[in-house]
Design an enzyme around this catalytic site. Structure first.
Site, PDB file in Angstrom:
ATOM      1  N   ALA A  11       9.222 -14.333 -97.803  1.00 20.85           N
ATOM      2  CA  ALA A  11       9.805 -14.768 -99.085  1.00 20.85           C
ATOM      3  C   ALA A  11       9.331 -13.941-100.272  1.00 20.85           C
ATOM      4  O   ALA A  11       9.870 -14.067-101.371  1.00 20.85           O
ATOM      5  CB  ALA A  11       9.471 -16.251 -99.321  1.00 20.85           C
ATOM      6  N   GLY A  13       6.953 -10.204-101.801  1.00 18.85           N
ATOM      7  CA  GLY A  13       6.131  -9.006-101.681  1.00 18.85           C
ATOM      8  C   GLY A  13       6.442  -8.131-100.472  1.00 18.85           C
ATOM      9  O   GLY A  13       7.595  -7.739-100.237  1.00 18.85           O
ATOM     10  N   ASP A  42       4.053 -23.915 -92.474  1.00 17.90           N
ATOM     11  CA  ASP A  42       2.780 -23.660 -93.156  1.00 17.90           C
ATOM     12  C   ASP A  42       1.756 -23.182 -92.126  1.00 17.90           C
ATOM     13  O   ASP A  42       1.261 -23.970 -91.312  1.00 17.90           O
ATOM     14  CB  ASP A  42       2.317 -24.953 -93.836  1.00 17.90           C
ATOM     15  N   TYR A 152     -11.992 -13.296 -98.209  1.00 15.83           N
ATOM     16  CA  TYR A 152     -10.792 -12.471 -97.962  1.00 15.83           C
ATOM     17  C   TYR A 152     -11.140 -11.257 -97.096  1.00 15.83           C
ATOM     18  O   TYR A 152     -10.522 -11.059 -96.035  1.00 15.83           O
ATOM     19  CB  TYR A 152     -10.140 -12.079 -99.295  1.00 15.83           C
ATOM     20  N   LYS A 156      -9.820 -10.506 -93.153  1.00 18.89           N
ATOM     21  CA  LYS A 156      -9.087  -9.289 -92.785  1.00 18.89           C
ATOM     22  C   LYS A 156      -9.867  -8.446 -91.782  1.00 18.89           C
ATOM     23  O   LYS A 156      -9.267  -7.804 -90.912  1.00 18.89           O
ATOM     24  CB  LYS A 156      -8.758  -8.475 -94.045  1.00 18.89           C
TER      25      LYS A 156
HETATM   26  P1  NAI Z   1       2.749 -12.175-101.664  1.00 19.01           P
HETATM   27  O1  NAI Z   1       1.959 -13.264-102.288  1.00 19.01           O
HETATM   28  O2  NAI Z   1       3.792 -11.502-102.469  1.00 19.01           O
HETATM   29  O3  NAI Z   1       3.388 -12.673-100.297  1.00 19.01           O
HETATM   30  C1  NAI Z   1       2.694 -13.445 -99.373  1.00 19.01           C
HETATM   31  C2  NAI Z   1       3.666 -14.361 -98.667  1.00 19.01           C
HETATM   32  O4  NAI Z   1       2.930 -15.132 -97.690  1.00 19.01           O
HETATM   33  C3  NAI Z   1       4.336 -15.364 -99.611  1.00 19.01           C
HETATM   34  O5  NAI Z   1       5.729 -15.368 -99.443  1.00 19.01           O
HETATM   35  C4  NAI Z   1       3.711 -16.679 -99.235  1.00 19.01           C
HETATM   36  O6  NAI Z   1       4.549 -17.812 -99.441  1.00 19.01           O
HETATM   37  C5  NAI Z   1       3.397 -16.461 -97.754  1.00 19.01           C
HETATM   38  N1  NAI Z   1       2.378 -17.425 -97.331  1.00 19.01           N
HETATM   39  C6  NAI Z   1       1.204 -17.694 -97.951  1.00 19.01           C
HETATM   40  N2  NAI Z   1       0.586 -18.722 -97.345  1.00 19.01           N
HETATM   41  C7  NAI Z   1       1.371 -19.107 -96.318  1.00 19.01           C
HETATM   42  C8  NAI Z   1       1.275 -20.133 -95.356  1.00 19.01           C
HETATM   43  N3  NAI Z   1       0.258 -21.003 -95.347  1.00 19.01           N
HETATM   44  N4  NAI Z   1       2.268 -20.256 -94.442  1.00 19.01           N
HETATM   45  C9  NAI Z   1       3.342 -19.409 -94.460  1.00 19.01           C
HETATM   46  N5  NAI Z   1       3.478 -18.421 -95.368  1.00 19.01           N
HETATM   47  C10 NAI Z   1       2.520 -18.276 -96.298  1.00 19.01           C
HETATM   48  O7  NAI Z   1       1.639 -11.124-101.209  1.00 19.01           O
HETATM   49  P2  NAI Z   1       1.752  -9.670-100.564  1.00 19.01           P
HETATM   50  O8  NAI Z   1       1.003  -8.761-101.439  1.00 19.01           O
HETATM   51  O9  NAI Z   1       3.127  -9.348-100.164  1.00 19.01           O
HETATM   52  O10 NAI Z   1       0.862  -9.895 -99.259  1.00 19.01           O
HETATM   53  C11 NAI Z   1       1.336  -9.678 -97.952  1.00 19.01           C
HETATM   54  C12 NAI Z   1       0.154  -9.315 -97.083  1.00 19.01           C
HETATM   55  O11 NAI Z   1      -0.411  -8.088 -97.537  1.00 19.01           O
HETATM   56  C13 NAI Z   1      -0.988 -10.332 -97.111  1.00 19.01           C
HETATM   57  O12 NAI Z   1      -1.475 -10.507 -95.807  1.00 19.01           O
HETATM   58  C14 NAI Z   1      -2.026  -9.657 -97.993  1.00 19.01           C
HETATM   59  O13 NAI Z   1      -3.324 -10.098 -97.688  1.00 19.01           O
HETATM   60  C15 NAI Z   1      -1.809  -8.218 -97.639  1.00 19.01           C
HETATM   61  N6  NAI Z   1      -2.307  -7.251 -98.606  1.00 19.01           N
HETATM   62  C16 NAI Z   1      -1.820  -7.222 -99.884  1.00 19.01           C
HETATM   63  C17 NAI Z   1      -2.313  -6.302-100.786  1.00 19.01           C
HETATM   64  C18 NAI Z   1      -1.831  -6.228-102.186  1.00 19.01           C
HETATM   65  O14 NAI Z   1      -2.436  -5.440-102.969  1.00 19.01           O
HETATM   66  N7  NAI Z   1      -0.796  -6.959-102.581  1.00 19.01           N
HETATM   67  C19 NAI Z   1      -3.353  -5.345-100.392  1.00 19.01           C
HETATM   68  C20 NAI Z   1      -3.782  -5.451 -99.026  1.00 19.01           C
HETATM   69  C21 NAI Z   1      -3.262  -6.387 -98.175  1.00 19.01           C
END
Ligand code: NAI
Length: 258
Positions: A11, A13, A42, A152, A156
Site C-alpha cells: 500500500a 513506499g 496484520d 530496528y 533487520k
Molecule cells: P512505508 O511505510 O512507505 O511502507 C511500509 C508498508 O508496510 C506500509 O504500507 C504499511 O502499511 C505496511 N505494514 C506496516 N506494518 C504492517 C503490518 N503489521 N502488517 C501488514 N503490513 C504492514 O515504508 P517503506 O520505506 O516503503 O518500507 C518498506 C521496507 O523497506 C520496510 O521493510 C523498511 O524497513 C525497509 N527500508 C526502508 C528504508 C527507507 O529509507 N524508507 C531504508 C531501509 C529499509
C-alpha cells in the site's frame, strides 16, 4: 507469460512501487497490507500472519511464482520485531510450499543498511531461535535501558541472518526457490517523511548512512532491484544481501570484506 507474485507492504513506499512495476511487466500481483490491498492482514499477530498466508493461497490457487516482502515498521517499539522479523518469516514459511510448486520460484526480502548499526544481541539471538516471546521480552528490556533504537537494526540483522541461513538449505535452494535480500540506504517514503522534516535528524541520518552515489533513493530504484531478484532471470543467486544504498555499506565497512 505473467507470473503471480505476492507483495507485502503493497500500500505504500517500496512495496507500492514493486507492485506497480510488476503489474507494468504483466505479472499478477497479490498485495498484502493493513489497508488498500488484495489481502488485508496484520503481520504483527499470529492470526494476521495466518490470514495473509490463507489470502495469498486462495488468490494464487496454491501455486506462487514469487514473494516480495516489503512490509515493515521502523519505530523503537516491540512492533518492529513482530512485523519485520516474525511477521515476515511466518508469511514466507507459510507460502513456501506454494512457491515450491512453481517452475521458477523467487523470493526477495527487504533488509536495511541499518544492519551496520549497533544492535541488541539478546533480541537478535531470540529471533534466530524463533522464540518470539523471548525476543519481545528482550525488546522490552532494551527499551527500559533506553536502547529502543537498537530494535530496528536488530530486527533487520536477524532477518538477514535467517535469510542467509535458510536460503542455501534443502527447503529453499533445495526446492529451487531463490531467496535473497535488498538492503536499501535512505529511501524517500512515508517511513522517512518525519525524519526529512527535522533538520537535526537529517544530519544524524547523513552521518549514519553516507550515500556518495546519487544520495537518497526514490522507492522505484529499490523496486527495480527487487523485481529483478524475483524474475526468472535470477536463476543462481541465493542468500545474498544486495546493498542498493548509494555506496553507504562500502563506505562504512570499507574494502576488506573478504
Ligand atoms: P512505508 O511505510 O512507505 O511502507 C511500509 C508498508 O508496510 C506500509 O504500507 C504499511 O502499511 C505496511 N505494514 C506496516 N506494518 C504492517 C503490518 N503489521 N502488517 C501488514 N503490513 C504492514 O515504508 P517503506 O520505506 O516503503 O518500507 C518498506 C521496507 O523497506 C520496510 O521493510 C523498511 O524497513 C525497509 N527500508 C526502508 C528504508 C527507507 O529509507 N524508507 C531504508 C531501509 C529499509
Amino acid at each position: 507469460m505473467g507470473r503471480t507474485i505476492a507483495v507485502s507492504g503493497s500500500a505504500s513506499g517500496i512495496g507500492r512501487a514493486v507492485a506497480a512495476l510488476l503489474r507494468e511487466r504483466g505479472d499478477e500481483v497479490i498485495g498484502v497490507d493493513l489497508r488498500d490491498a488484495d489481502v488485508l492482514a496484520d503481520l504483527s499477530t499470529p492470526e494476521g500472519r495466518a490470514r495473509a498466508v490463507e489470502g495469498v493461497l486462495e488468490r494464487s490457487g496454491g501455486t506462487l511464482d514469487g514473494v516480495v516482502a516489503c512490509a515493515g515498521v521502523a519505530g523503537a517499539t516491540t512492533l518492529t520485531v513482530k512485523v519485520n522479523f516474525f511477521g515476515l518469516v511466518a508469511m514466507l514459511e507459510g507460502l513456501r510450499p506454494a512457491l515450491a510448486r512453481a517452475g521458477k520460484p523467487r523470493v526477495a526480502v527487504v533488509g536495511s543498511i541499518s544492519g551496520t548499526q549497533p544492535l541488541d544481541e539478546a533480541v537478535l539471538r531470540a529471533c534466530l531461535d524463533g522464540d518470539e516471546e523471548a525476543a519481545l521480552a528482550a525488546a522490552d528490556a532494551a527499551m527500559e535501558k533506553g536502547a529502543g533504537l537498537r530494535l530496528y537494526p536488530s530486527s533487520k540483522s536477524a532477518l538477514a541472518q535467517w535469510m542467509r541461513r535458510v536460503a542455501v538449505g534443502p527447503q529453499w535452494a533445495g526446492e529451487g526457490i531463490a531467496l535473497n535480500a535488498i538492503a536499501p540506504g535512505v529511501v524517500r517514503t512515508a517511513m522517512t517523511e518525519a525524519l526529512f522534516a527535522d533538520e537535526a535528524m537529517v544530519k544524524v541520518m547523513d552521518e549514519a548512512v553516507p550515500m556518495p552515489l546519487n544520495g537518497y533513493a526514490d522507492p522505484e530504484v529499490i523496486a527495480a532491484a527487487l523485481c529483478w531478484l524475483v524474475s526468472p532471470e535470477n536463476s543462481h543467486m541465493a542468500g545474498q544481501i544486495i546493498y542498493v544504498d548509494g555506496g553507504a555499506e562500502a563506505t562504512l565497512r570499507g574494502p576488506e570484506v573478504f
